[in-house]
Design an enzyme around this catalytic site. Structure first.
Site, mmCIF file in Angstrom:
data_model
loop_
_atom_site.group_PDB
_atom_site.id
_atom_site.type_symbol
_atom_site.label_atom_id
_atom_site.label_comp_id
_atom_site.label_asym_id
_atom_site.label_seq_id
_atom_site.Cartn_x
_atom_site.Cartn_y
_atom_site.Cartn_z
ATOM 1 N N LYS A 22 -17.280 -0.292 18.468
ATOM 2 C CA LYS A 22 -18.465 -0.484 18.507
ATOM 3 C C LYS A 22 -18.774 0.621 19.567
ATOM 4 O O LYS A 22 -19.796 1.198 19.080
ATOM 5 C CB LYS A 22 -18.724 -1.914 19.040
ATOM 6 C CG LYS A 22 -20.322 -2.152 19.093
ATOM 7 C CD LYS A 22 -20.805 -3.410 19.341
ATOM 8 C CE LYS A 22 -20.361 -4.151 18.324
ATOM 9 N NZ LYS A 22 -20.655 -5.856 18.693
ATOM 10 N N ARG A 92 -21.458 -7.241 24.698
ATOM 11 C CA ARG A 92 -20.991 -7.198 23.500
ATOM 12 C C ARG A 92 -19.364 -6.695 23.554
ATOM 13 O O ARG A 92 -19.279 -5.875 23.932
ATOM 14 C CB ARG A 92 -21.512 -6.414 22.296
ATOM 15 C CG ARG A 92 -22.927 -7.058 21.994
ATOM 16 C CD ARG A 92 -23.440 -5.997 21.122
ATOM 17 N NE ARG A 92 -24.785 -6.234 20.878
ATOM 18 C CZ ARG A 92 -25.509 -6.606 19.523
ATOM 19 N NH1 ARG A 92 -24.787 -7.116 18.670
ATOM 20 N NH2 ARG A 92 -26.814 -6.858 19.574
ATOM 21 N N GLY A 101 -16.894 -11.409 14.253
ATOM 22 C CA GLY A 101 -17.130 -12.699 14.729
ATOM 23 C C GLY A 101 -16.094 -13.399 15.727
ATOM 24 O O GLY A 101 -16.276 -14.776 15.888
ATOM 25 N N MET A 103 -14.716 -12.730 18.758
ATOM 26 C CA MET A 103 -14.924 -12.396 20.155
ATOM 27 C C MET A 103 -16.517 -12.740 20.170
ATOM 28 O O MET A 103 -17.446 -12.902 19.494
ATOM 29 C CB MET A 103 -14.431 -11.148 20.710
ATOM 30 C CG MET A 103 -12.908 -11.269 20.516
ATOM 31 S SD MET A 103 -12.352 -9.774 21.261
ATOM 32 C CE MET A 103 -12.965 -8.476 20.258
ATOM 33 N N ARG A 336 -20.105 0.719 11.440
ATOM 34 C CA ARG A 336 -18.616 0.827 11.408
ATOM 35 C C ARG A 336 -18.209 0.997 9.870
ATOM 36 O O ARG A 336 -19.332 0.770 8.995
ATOM 37 C CB ARG A 336 -18.176 -0.310 12.100
ATOM 38 C CG ARG A 336 -18.505 -1.652 11.148
ATOM 39 C CD ARG A 336 -18.123 -2.796 11.964
ATOM 40 N NE ARG A 336 -18.867 -3.933 11.138
ATOM 41 C CZ ARG A 336 -18.661 -5.213 11.897
ATOM 42 N NH1 ARG A 336 -18.001 -5.294 12.835
ATOM 43 N NH2 ARG A 336 -19.508 -6.275 11.266
ATOM 44 N N HIS A 454 -20.989 -15.116 8.138
ATOM 45 C CA HIS A 454 -19.646 -14.976 8.735
ATOM 46 C C HIS A 454 -18.532 -15.485 7.421
ATOM 47 O O HIS A 454 -17.731 -15.001 7.001
ATOM 48 C CB HIS A 454 -19.440 -16.320 9.653
ATOM 49 C CG HIS A 454 -18.080 -16.378 10.278
ATOM 50 N ND1 HIS A 454 -17.132 -17.316 9.605
ATOM 51 C CD2 HIS A 454 -17.152 -15.620 11.082
ATOM 52 C CE1 HIS A 454 -15.992 -17.286 10.160
ATOM 53 N NE2 HIS A 454 -15.856 -16.232 11.121
ATOM 54 N N SER A 762 21.450 0.267 -8.072
ATOM 55 C CA SER A 762 20.086 -0.555 -7.921
ATOM 56 C C SER A 762 20.368 -1.473 -6.514
ATOM 57 O O SER A 762 21.271 -2.532 -6.497
ATOM 58 C CB SER A 762 19.641 -1.223 -8.882
ATOM 59 O OG SER A 762 18.344 -1.898 -8.882
ATOM 60 N N CYS A 829 15.718 -3.136 -6.644
ATOM 61 C CA CYS A 829 15.119 -4.206 -7.606
ATOM 62 C C CYS A 829 14.997 -5.531 -6.881
ATOM 63 O O CYS A 829 14.487 -6.547 -7.359
ATOM 64 C CB CYS A 829 15.771 -4.173 -8.878
ATOM 65 S SG CYS A 829 17.547 -4.881 -8.750
ATOM 66 N N TYR A 849 13.253 5.341 -7.537
ATOM 67 C CA TYR A 849 12.419 4.430 -8.282
ATOM 68 C C TYR A 849 12.469 3.284 -7.247
ATOM 69 O O TYR A 849 13.767 2.747 -6.818
ATOM 70 C CB TYR A 849 12.727 4.169 -9.668
ATOM 71 C CG TYR A 849 13.976 3.307 -9.928
ATOM 72 C CD1 TYR A 849 13.818 2.059 -10.051
ATOM 73 C CD2 TYR A 849 14.970 3.936 -10.304
ATOM 74 C CE1 TYR A 849 15.127 1.298 -10.440
ATOM 75 C CE2 TYR A 849 16.117 3.367 -10.689
ATOM 76 C CZ TYR A 849 16.029 1.959 -10.655
ATOM 77 O OH TYR A 849 17.220 1.202 -10.962
HETATM 78 C C1 PEP Z 1 18.761 -9.053 -5.381
HETATM 79 O O1 PEP Z 1 19.668 -9.693 -5.062
HETATM 80 O O2 PEP Z 1 18.042 -8.440 -4.750
HETATM 81 C C2 PEP Z 1 18.329 -9.264 -6.982
HETATM 82 C C3 PEP Z 1 17.341 -8.248 -7.514
HETATM 83 O O3 PEP Z 1 19.235 -10.035 -7.690
HETATM 84 P P1 PEP Z 1 18.702 -11.569 -7.873
HETATM 85 O O4 PEP Z 1 17.634 -11.577 -7.054
HETATM 86 O O5 PEP Z 1 18.740 -11.741 -9.252
HETATM 87 O O6 PEP Z 1 19.899 -12.176 -7.199
#
Ligand code: PEP
Ligand code: MG
Length: 877
Positions: A22, A92, A101, A103, A336, A454, A762, A829, A849
């Site tokens: 502010k 303020r 809101g 403070m 802001r 709010h 992975s 993954c 990825y």
């Molecule tokens: C993991 O272990 O990160 C994985 C992707 O396999 P799961 O969750 O199926 O054990």
């Protein structure tokens, strides 16, 4: 000597960490020539030092403040605490990150029994002077002295009742004068001392109160929720007052330069005539739309519209502006960057690019990936809505759809949520004390307050559905009832809220899947221009695969084949396979499963076409698949021609104490190779079928839980043999790769050896986190909270990758893997593949990825683009 106080003329918008948002913006607006009432800012560093000084205001600070106050007297030609033209100020808070809101603020400071008389003479408006005085006594008592404002509100209601009027504006000067006396009595009754007449004392106490408000519980909760550091402190802005409550040519309001709910490029705002700022935000009266200002004060309206353009062009983003009109003169009190819904954020980002105001790269950096979750929120199924009675209509304050049981206080909402109940919080209006209740509700309904109240602002920030200002309902918070039409609903009754239309319905309405806005695709195209990592999805069936493609996935990074077997018909055969005692029995069960598996893969390939698909071979934690109840055991026993007792005995033998560390993943395949053989046969046969339709599928076959190169070699050998026999039998071949998950610490440590046999890695960071920390994936919820609450861990390592530990293993495995196999493909993954902070880490170690659940794909795409921009991999195009 350190400087703790800055005149607005001395600051600018880039000094947020010192002057707070502010203060920095008041300085900026002053310096670009907008009409800002003069004032000064006490820095955030002063707030931090105040804490270190044991919560006292030290002499140097007070000297600096009073010196600046004297300058303010000169600048305004007014005097503080005495004289014919008294200087009144607002005090303020203003922290680095906006905390709407959370403070405290005190207005009209500088009034006492003497200056109120001068104010009457000077303004010629007795009503206005006493209105300001009663407001000041209430705010000062509440904020600085801890006297609950309900004492005063009760007195105000009583006065309105005595006078038979609806609104506070209906009270006249003598009523308000009397109210001032009653307010002073309340002060004396509660604090056993008179209301302070020394205005410097008023200022010191107020300053302390605002500093203290940095650590009030609601501010702490808000910072925790928004991951804002507790160490920043708040600045305090002391500014000469301008008065929106001076009569019918005065008013006050809040406006956004574009619509914060939809992003439409049209000023969106609300104002109240003859009122002060807190009336608009607190929703005490229902405000007028900014469009109506045009007919009331056309010149001011035009000037205001021009100002909104100046501010938006200057800041190059949508602004949230507070203004006051005093006697037809427009003053700016704040600007802001405006909070907005995800829909508005995307629309505004795209529009600003198309208007040439920002670059694509800037637009990508402006949206918090988590915000996209809001866009993916479901709405009600329209057909279902028709079957539910519309009870009332309020303002569509925050989009989304929610059904749940009604609760009337924040505490009861929290309690109900703890019992697993879906809660709709119903309040007259919300205040910052309700924050915990709001967090724990599916949706929020208020009887009062506008689109900038709010409830509306906070709910929008949280991405929570909210219907505000619903005047058709009567709430009795004590009796815990809500009257609407001729019905009385009580605590626990179920209603549904549509935050996009403002509809309030009886009962629970099923939701439909979300339809995305047009600009979403355009924005995600910008995202694709910058991201360098691919984003894949974890999908186990064609339906998930289709959703993933729709949301921009570039492949499947994890197809968990055990999830394909949960359906009733199949699980029996899986169980038969697991409890089989001979190879023949197991092969017979597998033979029954093979056609299903092949069909599953065909369906996925048909959706994914030539995009990469990583199929993980079976990894069934045994406890999820074994028949548990006597009934199940009996069913399996009957179907395989065994006695109940015999099978029960087998099941008991297979029982594991630690199923997540048990006979799962590739360990099962070491004991029973025929299981993985059946799976690769299905994978390859399905790919061959696709080839016949001219779709070139190159499956990535992934082996879970590998811990040693020799284990991988053993499994790979029989897999390749099986694949070759499918090639021979069909006279066809397809390209495929075989890789492994890295989810056991030993695999990460020996990644150089493993990479000699793997075409890809992975990272299964769910298991890697489990085994790295020694925290059970299934049970650690019970104690992880203590770890974060006690500051041992900053966050749950199952949600955001622990970069210092588990991340170190990932990084090491990448380096080691590339040493022996420079072309190895690397991905992730585990759940972390959809978490923005973890994705930034994945970018830093050079993964090819990330893979995450379909609904998180857009989030991951945006996070990946931001990570590539932040680490300098890509530049503006
Ligand atoms: C993991 O272990 O990160 C994985 C992707 O396999 P799961 O969750 O199926 O054990
Ligand atoms: Mg795993």
């Amino acid at each position: 000597m350190k400087k703790f106080v800055y005149n607005f003329k001395e600051g600018n918008k880039d000094m947020k960490s010192l002057l707070g948002g502010k203060g920095a913006n008041l300085a900026e607006m002053t310096n670009i020539g907008l009409n800002v009432p003069p004032g000064f800012t006490v820095t955030t560093e002063a707030c931090i030092q105040y804490d270190e000084e044991g919560k006292t205001l030290w002499p140097q600070l007070l000297d600096e403040i009073f010196e600046k106050l004297a300058q303010l007297e000169d600048e305004t030609g007014k005097t503080f605490g005495h004289g014919e033209n008294p200087l009144l100020v607002s005090v303020r808070s203003g922290s680095v990150f906006s905390m709407p809101g959370m403070m405290d603020t005190i207005l009209n400071l500088g009034l006492n029994d003497e200056t109120v008389i001068s104010l009457i003479k000077k303004s010629g408006n007795e009503r206005f002077a006493y209105d300001s005085y009663r407001r000041f006594i209430q705010m000062f008592s509440d904020v600085a002295m801890g006297v609950s404002k309900s004492n005063f509100e009760h007195e105000l209601e009583k006065m309105k009742h005595e006078k038979g009027c609806e609104n506070d504006t209906d009270l006249d000067a003598s009523d308000l004068k009397l109210l001032v006396e009653r307010y002073k009595e309340i002060y004396k009754r509660e604090l056993k001392t008179d209301f302070p007449q020394d205005t410097k004392e008023q200022l010191k106490l107020s300053l302390k109160a605002v500093f203290d408000s940095w650590n009030n519980p609601r501010a702490v909760i808000y910072r925790n929720l928004n991951e804002i550091s507790h160490k920043l402190g708040t600045a305090v802005n002391i500014q000469s007052m301008v008065f929106g409550n001076m009569g019918d040519r005065s008013g006050t309001g809040v406006a956004f330069t574009r619509n914060p709910a939809t992003g439409e490029n049209k000023v969106f705002g609300e104002f109240l005539m003859n009122a002060q700022g807190e009336d608009v935000v607190a929703g005490i009266r229902t405000p007028l739309s900014i469009d109506e200002l045009e007919s009331i004060m056309p010149a001011v309206y035009n000037q205001f519209m021009k100002t909104t353009q100046i501010l938006e062009n200057h800041y190059r983003d949508m602004q949230d502006i507070e203004f006051t009109i005093e006697d037809e003169i427009l003053y700016l009190l704040q600007t802001r960057t405006g909070k907005r819904t995800a829909k508005a954020a995307v629309n505004i980002a795209v529009d600003l690019v198309e208007e040439g105001k920002i670059t694509k790269l800037e637009s990508v950096g402006r949206i918090d990936p988590h915000m996209l979750e809001q866009l993916l929120h479901p709405s009600f199924d329209e057909k279902e809505v028709k079957n539910h009675e519309l009870l009332a209509k309020g303002l569509p304050a925050s989009p989304g759809a929610a059904s749940g049981q009604i609760y009337f206080t924040a505490d009861s909402a929290v309690e109900a949520k703890e019992k697993g109940i879906s809660v709709i919080l119903v309040r007259q209006e919300t205040s910052p004390e309700d924050i915990a209740g709001m967090i724990n509700s599916e949706g929020i309904l208020t009887a009062r307050g506008g689109m900038t109240s709010h409830a509306a602002v906070v709910a929008r920030g949280m991405g929570k559905c909210c219907v505000a200002g619903c005047q058709d309902i009567r709430i009795d918070e004590h009796a815990k009832t809500m009257k609407v039409k001729d019905m009385v609903l009580t605590e626990g009754d179920v209603i549904s809220l549509d935050g996009s239309t403002g509809g309030v319905y009886l009962g629970s309405i099923p939701k439909a899947s979300t339809s995305l806005i047009e600009n979403f695709e355009v924005f995600m195209q910008y995202v694709n221009d910058f991201k360098t990592m691919k984003v894949r999805a974890n999908a186990d069936n064609a339906r998930d695969a289709r959703k993933a493609i729709e949301l921009g996935a570039e492949g499947i990074g994890l197809c968990r084949t055990e999830h394909m077997f949960f359906d009733e018909e199949r699980i029996l055969n899986v169980r038969k396979m697991i409890v089989a005692e001979t190879l023949e029995e197991r092969e017979a069960a597998l033979k029954l499963l093979l056609p299903y598996q092949k069909q599953d893969f065909i369906e996925i390939y048909e959706v994914m076409k030539e995009l990469p698909v990583t199929i993980r071979l079976l990894d069934p934690p045994l406890h999820e698949f074994l028949p548990n109840t006597d009934e199940d055991i009996k069913e399996v026993a009957d179907s395989i021609g065994k006695t109940f007792d015999h099978l029960k005995d087998v099941v008991e033998r297979l029982h594991e104490f630690n199923p997540m560390l048990g006979h799962r993943g590739c360990r099962l395949a070491v004991t029973y190779p025929e299981i993985y053989k059946m799976q690769v046969r299905a994978i390859i046969a399905a790919a061959i079928d696709m080839k016949k339709e001219n779709i070139d599928v190159n499956p990535e076959i992934m082996i879970p839980l590998i811990c040693a190169k020799s284990e991988l070699v053993y499994i790979k050998t029989f897999l390749i043999e099986e694949i070759n026999s499918v090639f021979e039998e069909t006279g066809e071949t397809v390209e495929y790769t075989i890789g492994t998950m890295i989810e056991v610490p030993r695999a990460a440590i020996t990644a150089d050896e493993i990479a000699e046999e793997a075409e890809f890695f992975s990272f299964g960071t769910n298991d890697l986190t489990q085994m790295g920390f020694g925290f059970s994936r299934d049970d650690s919820g019970k104690f992880l909270d203590d770890y974060t609450k006690k500051g041992i861990l900053d966050y749950s390592p199952f949600e955001t990758l622990d970069i210092a530990g588990i991340g170190k293993m990932v990084k090491m495995a990448c380096t080691l893997g590339r040493e022996t196999n420079p072309g190895i493909k690397l991905g992730i993954c585990g759940e972390h593949g959809g978490d923005p902070k973890s994705i930034a880490f994945c970018q830093s170690v050079g993964l090819d990825y990330v893979s995450c659940s379909p609904f998180r794909v857009p989030i991951a795409r945006l996070a990946a683009a931001q990570a590539a921009i932040d680490d300098g991999t890509v530049r503006d195009k």
